[in-house]
Write an enzyme that holds these catalytic residues in place. Structure first.
Site, short mmCIF file in Angstrom:
data_model
loop_
_atom_site.label_atom_id
_atom_site.label_comp_id
_atom_site.label_asym_id
_atom_site.label_seq_id
_atom_site.Cartn_x
_atom_site.Cartn_y
_atom_site.Cartn_z
N GLU A 39 1.12 -8.60 11.96
CA GLU A 39 0.95 -7.48 11.02
C GLU A 39 1.61 -7.84 9.70
OE1 GLU A 39 0.58 -4.43 8.71
OE2 GLU A 39 -0.35 -4.18 10.70
N ASP A 60 -7.63 -5.50 13.83
CA ASP A 60 -7.37 -4.07 13.73
C ASP A 60 -6.81 -3.80 12.34
OD1 ASP A 60 -6.86 -1.42 14.14
OD2 ASP A 60 -5.17 -1.72 15.51
N THR A 84 -7.65 -2.15 8.05
CA THR A 84 -8.35 -1.19 7.23
C THR A 84 -9.76 -1.71 6.94
OG1 THR A 84 -7.40 -2.22 5.27
CG2 THR A 84 -6.23 -0.33 6.18
N ASP A 85 -10.57 -0.91 6.26
CA ASP A 85 -11.95 -1.31 5.96
C ASP A 85 -11.96 -2.62 5.18
OD1 ASP A 85 -12.84 0.98 7.18
OD2 ASP A 85 -12.96 2.13 5.32
N GLN A 103 0.83 -1.19 0.00
CA GLN A 103 0.00 0.00 0.00
C GLN A 103 0.87 1.25 0.00
OE1 GLN A 103 -2.10 -0.45 3.78
NE2 GLN A 103 -0.19 -1.23 4.65
N HIS A 147 -8.84 3.22 19.59
CA HIS A 147 -8.23 2.06 20.24
C HIS A 147 -8.95 1.65 21.53
CE1 HIS A 147 -4.44 3.06 17.83
NE2 HIS A 147 -4.84 1.87 17.44
N ASP A 196 0.98 -12.63 7.13
CA ASP A 196 -0.44 -12.47 6.83
C ASP A 196 -1.27 -13.06 7.97
OD1 ASP A 196 -2.75 -12.02 4.94
OD2 ASP A 196 -2.88 -14.18 5.21
N GLY A 197 -2.17 -12.24 8.52
CA GLY A 197 -2.96 -12.69 9.65
C GLY A 197 -3.91 -13.82 9.32
#
Length: 307
Positions: free
Chosen positions: A106, A156, A158-159, A31, A62, A138-139
């Protein structure tokens, strides 16, 4: 010429802030990433052109994400954060003295590095805590293969659109559910029911397909579109709206750092949904997103801007 930062227009709306200083810009493997000093929010993290967090505003996001599920659990010892590269969720999890292990997974190391360099106050040394572990991977893949179980899992991210849409897929939520210890809960941000009612619908609908108990809740995040924001909790055993005020107040007093937003009254109030959101919640019994006509019939305040 004045310098302004503006998020991409969305559903006929756009927000912008005066730029005090542009501190950092890069394109990561995943990104675009910017750190800007904005008038009002202060130093801010922007991913993919959208404002994620800021020094002055981070607690408004948070604290609801972390402390409502953490206090809904009677005695959390192990927490997993998927995403959260700014370190804010990790820092808040570690406020809880019962926590023995806090793992953050993350995908983008550059987010962690930029946040530590330009916004270290958000994590405030959390990554150095002996109870904390950071994994760059990668989660979704981590949860698919994980054997470890957690009392609280926090998504937690992004959209849930584009690449992040996988975070509300049936497979991901089933893997997340499998990663919960008995009595565990998972929480995730679910956008704004005002500016993003279809994303909100999709996220809550996905949770209702995966968990027996699903409770959406609300709060105000001033730097996010429409300001009214939402999160959702899923569990098969724990209702986050039912808790003992006295014991939770004692736990709040025992935190490693005072909170600026959370208290037991705010916890209960977060689950009080406006009538139009209650009507939208009824529409999550089906897969189809709400139409403009249905949003208008529900009493949605901005039905005309929804494409």
């Amino acid at each position: 010429m004045e310098d302004w930062f503006a998020e991409p227009p969305y559903a006929g709306c756009q927000q912008r802030y005066r730029v005090v200083e542009r501190l950092h810009t890069q394109t990561t493997a995943f990104q675009t990433l910017e750190v800007l000093d904005l008038e009002g929010p202060g130093r801010s993290l922007i991913l993919g052109g959208t404002l994620q967090t800021s020094l002055n505003d981070e607690f408004t996001y948070h604290e609801p994400l972390v402390h409502i599920p953490m206090f809904a659990h009677a005695n959390p010892h192990r927490a997993l954060i998927v995403g959260g590269g700014d370190g804010g969720a990790l820092r808040h999890v570690l406020f809880h003295p019962s926590i023995d292990r806090a793992l953050e997974v993350e995908i983008d190391q550059a987010v962690v590095e930029a946040s530590l360099r330009f916004l270290p106050e958000i994590s405030e040394g959390a990554y150095s805590d002996p109870r904390a572990e950071l994994r760059i991977e990668d989660g979704a893949s981590f949860l698919a293969a994980a054997n470890e179980r957690f009392d609280v899992i926090l998504i937690d991210s992004t959209d849930p659109v584009g690449a992040a849409a996988a975070l509300i897929s049936d497979q991901f939520l089933q893997d997340t559910k499998r990663g919960l210890a008995p009595g565990g809960l998972v929480a995730m941000q679910s956008g704004s029911p005002i500016s993003q009612p279809r994303e909100w619908h999709a996220t809550v609908r996905a949770f209702k397909k995966a968990f027996r108990i699903v409770k959406p809740y609300l709060g105000y995040v001033p730097i996010y579109p429409a300001m009214l924001w939402s999160w959702v909790i899923g569990s098969d055993e724990v209702d986050p709206t039912s808790f003992d005020d006295v014991s939770v107040r004692g736990r709040v007093e025992g935190l490693a750092s005072p909170l600026r937003l959370y208290n037991t009254a705010m916890h209960r109030a977060a689950f009080a949904l406006p009538t139009f959101v209650q009507t939208l919640l009824q529409l999550t019994e089906r897969d189809e997103p709400p139409t403009v006509a249905e949003l208008r019939a529900a009493g949605h305040p901005l039905p005309g801007v929804i494409a």
